[in-house]
Write an enzyme that holds these catalytic residues in place. Structure first.
Site, PDB file in Angstrom:
ATOM      1  N   ALA A  93       0.867  -1.176   0.000  1.00 39.01           N
ATOM      2  CA  ALA A  93       0.000   0.000   0.000  1.00 39.01           C
ATOM      3  C   ALA A  93       0.906   1.229   0.000  1.00 39.01           C
ATOM      4  CB  ALA A  93      -0.895  -0.029   1.229  1.00 39.01           C
ATOM      5  N   GLU A 153       4.558  -5.173   7.266  1.00 37.19           N
ATOM      6  CA  GLU A 153       3.734  -4.168   7.966  1.00 37.19           C
ATOM      7  C   GLU A 153       4.208  -3.896   9.385  1.00 37.19           C
ATOM      8  OE1 GLU A 153       2.549  -6.488   5.969  1.00 37.19           O
ATOM      9  OE2 GLU A 153       0.956  -5.653   4.722  1.00 37.19           O
ATOM     10  N   GLU A 168      -0.392  -9.419  -0.578  1.00 39.31           N
ATOM     11  CA  GLU A 168      -1.810  -9.759  -0.363  1.00 39.31           C
ATOM     12  C   GLU A 168      -2.578  -9.794  -1.688  1.00 39.31           C
ATOM     13  OE1 GLU A 168      -1.908  -6.558   2.595  1.00 39.31           O
ATOM     14  OE2 GLU A 168      -2.988  -7.922   3.900  1.00 39.31           O
ATOM     15  N   GLY A 225       0.613  -5.027   0.949  1.00 35.20           N
ATOM     16  CA  GLY A 225      -0.583  -5.121   0.104  1.00 35.20           C
ATOM     17  C   GLY A 225      -0.297  -5.772  -1.247  1.00 35.20           C
TER      18      GLY A 225
HETATM   19  N1  DAK Z   1       4.595   3.220  -0.772  1.00 39.77           N
HETATM   20  C1  DAK Z   1       4.972   4.393  -1.318  1.00 39.77           C
HETATM   21  N2  DAK Z   1       6.133   4.538  -1.973  1.00 39.77           N
HETATM   22  C2  DAK Z   1       6.935   3.488  -2.089  1.00 39.77           C
HETATM   23  C3  DAK Z   1       6.607   2.230  -1.535  1.00 39.77           C
HETATM   24  C4  DAK Z   1       5.372   2.115  -0.855  1.00 39.77           C
HETATM   25  N3  DAK Z   1       4.947   0.973  -0.332  1.00 39.77           N
HETATM   26  N4  DAK Z   1       7.624   1.378  -1.794  1.00 39.77           N
HETATM   27  C5  DAK Z   1       8.538   2.061  -2.489  1.00 39.77           C
HETATM   28  N5  DAK Z   1       8.138   3.343  -2.665  1.00 39.77           N
HETATM   29  C6  DAK Z   1       8.845   4.407  -3.355  1.00 39.77           C
HETATM   30  C7  DAK Z   1      10.021   4.907  -2.539  1.00 39.77           C
HETATM   31  O1  DAK Z   1       9.590   5.842  -1.565  1.00 39.77           O
HETATM   32  C8  DAK Z   1      10.872   5.539  -3.606  1.00 39.77           C
HETATM   33  O2  DAK Z   1      10.312   6.781  -3.953  1.00 39.77           O
HETATM   34  P1  DAK Z   1      11.271   8.063  -4.227  1.00 39.77           P
HETATM   35  O3  DAK Z   1      12.072   8.244  -3.006  1.00 39.77           O
HETATM   36  O4  DAK Z   1      12.103   7.656  -5.432  1.00 39.77           O
HETATM   37  O5  DAK Z   1      10.322   9.176  -4.518  1.00 39.77           O
HETATM   38  C9  DAK Z   1      10.656   4.613  -4.809  1.00 39.77           C
HETATM   39  O6  DAK Z   1       9.429   3.906  -4.538  1.00 39.77           O
HETATM   40  C10 DAK Z   1      11.757   3.590  -4.966  1.00 39.77           C
HETATM   41  O7  DAK Z   1      11.911   2.917  -3.745  1.00 39.77           O
HETATM   42  P2  DAK Z   1      13.336   2.766  -3.013  1.00 39.77           P
HETATM   43  O8  DAK Z   1      14.233   3.912  -3.363  1.00 39.77           O
HETATM   44  O9  DAK Z   1      13.075   2.526  -1.571  1.00 39.77           O
HETATM   45  O10 DAK Z   1      13.882   1.455  -3.727  1.00 39.77           O
HETATM   46  P3  DAK Z   1      14.885   0.368  -3.110  1.00 39.77           P
HETATM   47  O11 DAK Z   1      15.230  -0.534  -4.247  1.00 39.77           O
HETATM   48  O12 DAK Z   1      16.003   1.017  -2.356  1.00 39.77           O
HETATM   49  O13 DAK Z   1      14.007  -0.451  -2.055  1.00 39.77           O
HETATM   50  C11 DAK Z   1      12.056  -1.635  -1.293  1.00 39.77           C
HETATM   51  C12 DAK Z   1      12.927  -1.212  -2.505  1.00 39.77           C
HETATM   52  C13 DAK Z   1      10.793  -2.323  -1.848  1.00 39.77           C
HETATM   53  C14 DAK Z   1      12.802  -2.633  -0.422  1.00 39.77           C
HETATM   54  C15 DAK Z   1      11.695  -0.358  -0.456  1.00 39.77           C
HETATM   55  O14 DAK Z   1      11.160   0.621  -1.375  1.00 39.77           O
HETATM   56  C16 DAK Z   1      10.680  -0.629   0.595  1.00 39.77           C
HETATM   57  O15 DAK Z   1      10.976  -1.175   1.653  1.00 39.77           O
HETATM   58  N6  DAK Z   1       9.440  -0.203   0.323  1.00 39.77           N
HETATM   59  C17 DAK Z   1       8.362  -0.317   1.286  1.00 39.77           C
HETATM   60  C18 DAK Z   1       7.856  -1.738   1.318  1.00 39.77           C
HETATM   61  C19 DAK Z   1       6.783  -1.908   2.339  1.00 39.77           C
HETATM   62  O16 DAK Z   1       6.980  -1.676   3.539  1.00 39.77           O
HETATM   63  N7  DAK Z   1       5.633  -2.312   1.875  1.00 39.77           N
HETATM   64  C20 DAK Z   1       4.494  -2.528   2.727  1.00 39.77           C
HETATM   65  C21 DAK Z   1       3.687  -1.278   2.766  1.00 39.77           C
HETATM   66  S1  DAK Z   1       2.522  -1.384   4.072  1.00 39.77           S
HETATM   67  C22 DAK Z   1      -4.357  -1.241   6.057  1.00 39.77           C
HETATM   68  C23 DAK Z   1      -4.511  -1.588   4.758  1.00 39.77           C
HETATM   69  C24 DAK Z   1      -3.447  -2.028   4.049  1.00 39.77           C
HETATM   70  C25 DAK Z   1      -2.214  -2.102   4.611  1.00 39.77           C
HETATM   71  C26 DAK Z   1      -2.053  -1.723   5.917  1.00 39.77           C
HETATM   72  C27 DAK Z   1      -3.115  -1.322   6.646  1.00 39.77           C
HETATM   73  N8  DAK Z   1      -5.438  -0.760   6.769  1.00 39.77           N
HETATM   74  C28 DAK Z   1      -5.960   0.503   6.423  1.00 39.77           C
HETATM   75  C29 DAK Z   1      -5.757  -1.338   8.029  1.00 39.77           C
HETATM   76  C30 DAK Z   1      -1.101  -2.452   3.827  1.00 39.77           C
HETATM   77  C31 DAK Z   1       0.082  -2.012   4.218  1.00 39.77           C
HETATM   78  C32 DAK Z   1       1.233  -2.118   3.375  1.00 39.77           C
HETATM   79  O17 DAK Z   1       1.223  -2.617   2.278  1.00 39.77           O
END
Ligand code: DAK
Length: 260
Positions: A66, A134, A114, A111
């Site tokens: 997400a 998460e 998921e 997400g």
């Molecule tokens: N959201 C927004 N931007 C993201 C992103 C994300 N999930 N993942 C990556 N980006 C963006 C980065 O901010 C960066 O943007 P700029 O800085 O260039 O503007 C660009 O994509 C490239 O990412 P990185 O520079 O970080 O690239 P790397 O190769 O160094 O790293 C990575 C790749 C995938 C390991 C890293 O980007 C990362 O850790 N990303 C976050 C992954 C993550 O934590 N995903 C889970 C998100 S939480 C809910 C409903 C749904 C959910 C939760 C609650 N309710 C309402 C109850 C779901 C939650 C999730 O999915």
């Protein structure tokens, strides 16, 4: 069909849906979730589409989760609405009477993992990474990850992934049954296409009944599930496809299914 955050292509009965926000690693913001919901809802009645392939744009990510930037400031009520939107999308994909193949071409996190979990089959490229990170962000999965992951890979392994937030590579995802197959990146979409063509050549009603039997049956006890299977099996004999499929076998020729 044109969308801001999705690409859509359909040829020979195979629809390809591509989440197209590569600069944010295809993260799911609310607009993208709504577009996916609209598209998958429409595919139900799209007679020309027999199988759907879902993938991400670029070479790095399927969907990296997400959209964290969009989620960070939201309040509890908006958070719940966001989660419900995700659940609605997941249910729409699972209830679609056509197979959906996830072609996981990189990060499938949060997400994104998921989203892959509610598809019927997951193919992964060698650079794919799966995880539910998460807990690193102080939240839990909100689109069904705590439920679908243990149903697919078992409670113990799911617990470990959900509690540590660790990412696993494609080989490990294959080992634990999260990915059906691992392919070199360049071969992922052709392989998904080949698989889609193979499934599209089968009786479409029978294929949709298989999906229904699995979806409904795995959520109930074995006796009811087998009864549901028997109902669907019986219903097959009301279709022209059953008559054609069995006649074609007896006449030693390929079947021509009309989906009727
Ligand atoms: N959201 C927004 N931007 C993201 C992103 C994300 N999930 N993942 C990556 N980006 C963006 C980065 O901010 C960066 O943007 P700029 O800085 O260039 O503007 C660009 O994509 C490239 O990412 P990185 O520079 O970080 O690239 P790397 O190769 O160094 O790293 C990575 C790749 C995938 C390991 C890293 O980007 C990362 O850790 N990303 C976050 C992954 C993550 O934590 N995903 C889970 C998100 S939480 C809910 C409903 C749904 C959910 C939760 C609650 N309710 C309402 C109850 C779901 C939650 C999730 O999915």
């Amino acid at each position: 069909m044109t969308f801001e955050n999705l690409l859509y292509d359909c040829s020979d009965g195979i629809a390809t849906v591509t989440v197209n926000r590569p600069k944010a690693l295809n993260a799911l913001n609310e607009a993208t979730l709504k577009e996916l919901l609209c598209l998958f809802t429409g595919l139900k009645d799209e007679a020309a589409v027999k199988v759907v392939i879902l993938t991400g744009a670029g070479e790095k990510a399927f969907v990296a989760g997400a959209d964290i930037a969009e989620m960070q400031p939201i309040d509890a009520v908006t958070g719940r609405q966001f989660a419900l939107l995700g659940h609605q999308l997941a249910a729409t994909i699972e209830d679609l009477p056509k197979p959906v193949i996830a072609a996981v071409n990189g990060f499938a996190l949060g997400g994104g993992c998921e989203l892959a979990l509610c598809c019927d089959i997951r193919l992964a490229s060698e650079n794919a990474r799966f995880g539910q990170p998460e807990v690193n962000l102080g939240v839990i999965p909100g689109f069904g990850g705590t439920q679908r992951l243990p149903r697919l890979i078992g409670k113990g392994l799911a617990c470990e992934l959900l509690m540590t937030g660790d990412m696993i590579n494609a080989a490990e995802a294959y080992r634990i049954g999260l990915a059906n197959k691992v392919l070199p990146a360049a071969e992922l979409l052709p392989a998904a296409g080949k698989l889609a063509v193979k499934i599209a050549s089968k009786g479409p009603i029978a294929v949709s009944f298989v999906k229904s039997a699995l979806r409904d049956g795995l959520e109930t006890d074995l006796t009811r599930a087998c009864s549901h299977e028997a109902d669907l099996f019986g219903l097959c004999f009301a279709t022209a496809d059953q008559k054609e499929g069995m006649l074609a076998f007896l006449e030693k020729r390929p079947a021509k299914f009309a989906g009727k």
